[in-house]
Design a protein around this motif. Structure first.
Motif, PDB file in Angstrom:
ATOM      1  N   PHE A  84       0.827  -1.189   0.000  1.00 29.39           N
ATOM      2  CA  PHE A  84       0.000   0.000   0.000  1.00 29.39           C
ATOM      3  C   PHE A  84       0.876   1.259   0.000  1.00 29.39           C
ATOM      4  N   GLN A  85       0.226   2.421  -0.100  1.00 29.70           N
ATOM      5  CA  GLN A  85       0.967   3.682  -0.049  1.00 29.70           C
ATOM      6  C   GLN A  85       1.631   3.863   1.312  1.00 29.70           C
ATOM      7  N   GLU A  86       0.939   3.458   2.391  1.00 31.54           N
ATOM      8  CA  GLU A  86       1.541   3.492   3.720  1.00 31.54           C
ATOM      9  C   GLU A  86       2.207   2.138   3.962  1.00 31.54           C
ATOM     10  N   HIS A  87       3.315   2.138   4.686  1.00 31.26           N
ATOM     11  CA  HIS A  87       4.067   0.891   4.856  1.00 31.26           C
ATOM     12  C   HIS A  87       3.330  -0.141   5.708  1.00 31.26           C
ATOM     13  N   ARG A  88       2.495   0.303   6.641  1.00 37.09           N
ATOM     14  CA  ARG A  88       1.693  -0.586   7.485  1.00 37.09           C
ATOM     15  C   ARG A  88       2.529  -1.609   8.267  1.00 37.09           C
ATOM     16  N   LEU A  89       3.676  -1.153   8.752  1.00 38.18           N
ATOM     17  CA  LEU A  89       4.505  -2.016   9.589  1.00 38.18           C
ATOM     18  C   LEU A  89       3.956  -2.037  11.011  1.00 38.18           C
ATOM     19  N   PHE A  90       4.263  -3.111  11.739  1.00 30.70           N
ATOM     20  CA  PHE A  90       3.888  -3.186  13.149  1.00 30.70           C
ATOM     21  C   PHE A  90       4.910  -2.387  13.962  1.00 30.70           C
ATOM     22  N   PRO A  91       4.495  -1.312  14.635  1.00 26.89           N
ATOM     23  CA  PRO A  91       5.463  -0.445  15.319  1.00 26.89           C
ATOM     24  C   PRO A  91       6.202  -1.119  16.463  1.00 26.89           C
ATOM     25  N   TRP A  92       5.638  -2.196  17.016  1.00 26.23           N
ATOM     26  CA  TRP A  92       6.268  -2.867  18.155  1.00 26.23           C
ATOM     27  C   TRP A  92       7.234  -3.978  17.728  1.00 26.23           C
ATOM     28  N   LEU A  93       7.396  -4.186  16.410  1.00 28.18           N
ATOM     29  CA  LEU A  93       8.295  -5.226  15.910  1.00 28.18           C
ATOM     30  C   LEU A  93       9.502  -4.609  15.208  1.00 28.18           C
ATOM     31  N   THR A  94      10.628  -5.297  15.308  1.00 21.46           N
ATOM     32  CA  THR A  94      11.838  -4.856  14.615  1.00 21.46           C
ATOM     33  C   THR A  94      11.708  -5.116  13.116  1.00 21.46           C
ATOM     34  N   VAL A  95      12.671  -4.626  12.354  1.00 19.87           N
ATOM     35  CA  VAL A  95      12.685  -4.826  10.911  1.00 19.87           C
ATOM     36  C   VAL A  95      12.595  -6.313  10.563  1.00 19.87           C
ATOM     37  N   GLU A  96      13.460  -7.117  11.168  1.00 14.30           N
ATOM     38  CA  GLU A  96      13.473  -8.541  10.816  1.00 14.30           C
ATOM     39  C   GLU A  96      12.178  -9.244  11.218  1.00 14.30           C
ATOM     40  N   LYS A  97      11.580  -8.837  12.341  1.00 16.74           N
ATOM     41  CA  LYS A  97      10.334  -9.468  12.777  1.00 16.74           C
ATOM     42  C   LYS A  97       9.153  -8.981  11.938  1.00 16.74           C
ATOM     43  N   ASN A  98       9.198  -7.736  11.468  1.00 21.00           N
ATOM     44  CA  ASN A  98       8.172  -7.255  10.552  1.00 21.00           C
ATOM     45  C   ASN A  98       8.209  -8.036   9.242  1.00 21.00           C
ATOM     46  N   ILE A  99       9.406  -8.319   8.760  1.00 25.68           N
ATOM     47  CA  ILE A  99       9.537  -9.079   7.517  1.00 25.68           C
ATOM     48  C   ILE A  99       9.047 -10.508   7.712  1.00 25.68           C
ATOM     49  N   ALA A 100       9.424 -11.111   8.833  1.00 30.25           N
ATOM     50  CA  ALA A 100       9.001 -12.489   9.114  1.00 30.25           C
ATOM     51  C   ALA A 100       7.498 -12.575   9.342  1.00 30.25           C
ATOM     52  N   SER A 101       6.904 -11.450   9.803  1.00 30.76           N
ATOM     53  CA  SER A 101       5.460 -11.371  10.040  1.00 30.76           C
ATOM     54  C   SER A 101       5.014 -12.450  11.018  1.00 30.76           C
ATOM     55  N   ASP A 102       4.126 -13.350  10.589  1.00 29.32           N
ATOM     56  CA  ASP A 102       3.591 -14.351  11.515  1.00 29.32           C
ATOM     57  C   ASP A 102       4.446 -15.614  11.584  1.00 29.32           C
ATOM     58  N   LEU A 103       5.598 -15.614  10.915  1.00 31.44           N
ATOM     59  CA  LEU A 103       6.488 -16.769  10.952  1.00 31.44           C
ATOM     60  C   LEU A 103       7.590 -16.547  11.985  1.00 31.44           C
ATOM     61  N   SER A 104       8.137 -17.635  12.471  1.00 35.71           N
ATOM     62  CA  SER A 104       9.146 -17.553  13.530  1.00 35.71           C
ATOM     63  C   SER A 104      10.559 -17.479  12.967  1.00 35.71           C
ATOM     64  N   LEU A 105      11.332 -16.544  13.489  1.00 37.63           N
ATOM     65  CA  LEU A 105      12.728 -16.421  13.067  1.00 37.63           C
ATOM     66  C   LEU A 105      13.586 -17.565  13.598  1.00 37.63           C
ATOM     67  N   SER A 106      13.044 -18.338  14.527  1.00 41.10           N
ATOM     68  CA  SER A 106      13.790 -19.504  15.021  1.00 41.10           C
ATOM     69  C   SER A 106      13.786 -20.636  13.999  1.00 41.10           C
ATOM     70  N   ASP A 107      12.899 -20.568  13.029  1.00 45.86           N
ATOM     71  CA  ASP A 107      12.894 -21.529  11.929  1.00 45.86           C
ATOM     72  C   ASP A 107      14.049 -21.183  10.994  1.00 45.86           C
ATOM     73  N   LYS A 108      14.936 -22.128  10.743  1.00 43.19           N
ATOM     74  CA  LYS A 108      16.147 -21.858   9.960  1.00 43.19           C
ATOM     75  C   LYS A 108      15.832 -21.381   8.549  1.00 43.19           C
ATOM     76  N   ASP A 109      14.801 -21.952   7.933  1.00 45.01           N
ATOM     77  CA  ASP A 109      14.438 -21.543   6.582  1.00 45.01           C
ATOM     78  C   ASP A 109      13.903 -20.111   6.558  1.00 45.01           C
ATOM     79  N   VAL A 110      13.095 -19.775   7.567  1.00 43.09           N
ATOM     80  CA  VAL A 110      12.569 -18.410   7.660  1.00 43.09           C
ATOM     81  C   VAL A 110      13.707 -17.430   7.919  1.00 43.09           C
ATOM     82  N   ARG A 111      14.606 -17.796   8.828  1.00 43.02           N
ATOM     83  CA  ARG A 111      15.749 -16.950   9.150  1.00 43.02           C
ATOM     84  C   ARG A 111      16.602 -16.677   7.903  1.00 43.02           C
TER      85      ARG A 111
END
Length: 258
Positions: A84-111
């Motif tokens: 969208f025109q606005e980024h719509r990021l979650f303000p309480w999440l870091t860059v990497e967690k915003n990118i991962a969204s609902d997936l876990s960064l502890s998953d090696k493939d997601v990481r």
């Protein structure tokens, strides 16, 4: 049409009921090949965003046929990314967690995939930053990375750089082209900016309003990288502008009779 990644046949869309019906889109016929970067321009109210929402599966109230990779679009899904025109990021999440969204960064493939995308959008070193610590352009790069996480078949961009200053916007156009060339992701990019439309696209689609119809499709056969100041670019820009102004004149004439 046939064998295109995205195919739209006889698409019609209306809002309202009875005497208050507004015909938003009429008889849209469009085929997008895999790997294309297509831009859509047109006056306000011509149905550009409505068309994107239908392709994204966010609006199913229409007549006609819309297919992606041969399958009818029946709703939102991971095969379609939307920015969208606005980024719509979650303000309480870091860059990497915003990118991962609902997936876990502890998953090696997601990481691994998140790290690849951070590299791709040139945000190395900002993995732990929060949205409030980012510039507008950086935040939109996070949004693009998030949309690419699940390798969508098509990426839909609804004026994603419209709120940025001119310098940042020009930079983001270059970044998007780098991402497109690296990923080969099919993209449809809505914009009001003719320079932007010509600079990015393989084809420019011009819509006219009331109802929204395709008035012209202009192929852009300039090699990349493109320089906006060159005579050949300006010539093509004037060609698109001329088609667009005809559309604007049509819209004004139609509106004058209402």
């Amino acid at each position: 049409m046939g064998n295109a990644l995205l195919e739209i046949n006889q698409l019609n869309k209306s809002f309202g009921r009875s005497k208050n019906i507004v015909h938003a889109l009429k008889d849209i016929e469009l085929a997008i090949e895999e790997g294309e970067l297509v831009t859509i321009i047109g006056p306000s109210g011509c149905g550009k965003s409505t068309l994107l929402r239908i392709i994204a599966g966010l609006d199913g109230e229409y007549t006609g046929k819309v297919t992606l990779a041969g399958e009818a679009i029946k709703g939102p899904g991971i095969d379609k990314g939307f920015i969208f025109q606005e980024h719509r990021l979650f303000p309480w999440l870091t860059v990497e967690k915003n990118i991962a969204s609902d997936l876990s960064l502890s998953d090696k493939d997601v990481r691994r995939r998140v790290d690849e995308l951070i590299e791709l959008v040139k945000l190395k070193g900002f993995e732990k930053a929060y949205p409030k610590e980012l510039s507008g352009g950086m935040a939109q790069r996070v949004a693009i990375a998030r949309a690419l996480l699940r390798n969508p078949k098509i990426l839909l961009l609804d004026e994603p750089f419209g709120a940025l200053d001119a310098f940042t916007r020009a930079h983001m156009q270059e970044v998007l082209l780098e991402i497109w060339r690296a990923n080969k992701t099919t993209m449809i990019f809505v914009t009001h900016d003719i320079d932007e439309a010509v600079f990015l696209a393989n084809r420019v689609i011009i819509l006219k309003p009331r109802p929204g119809e395709i008035s012209a499709v202009v192929p852009v056969e300039l090699p990349y990288p493109r320089q906006k100041a060159t005579p050949i670019f300006q010539s093509l820009r004037l060609q698109v502008l001329s088609r667009f102004e005809q559309t604007e004149e049509f819209a004004f004439t139609e509106g004058a009779g209402i």
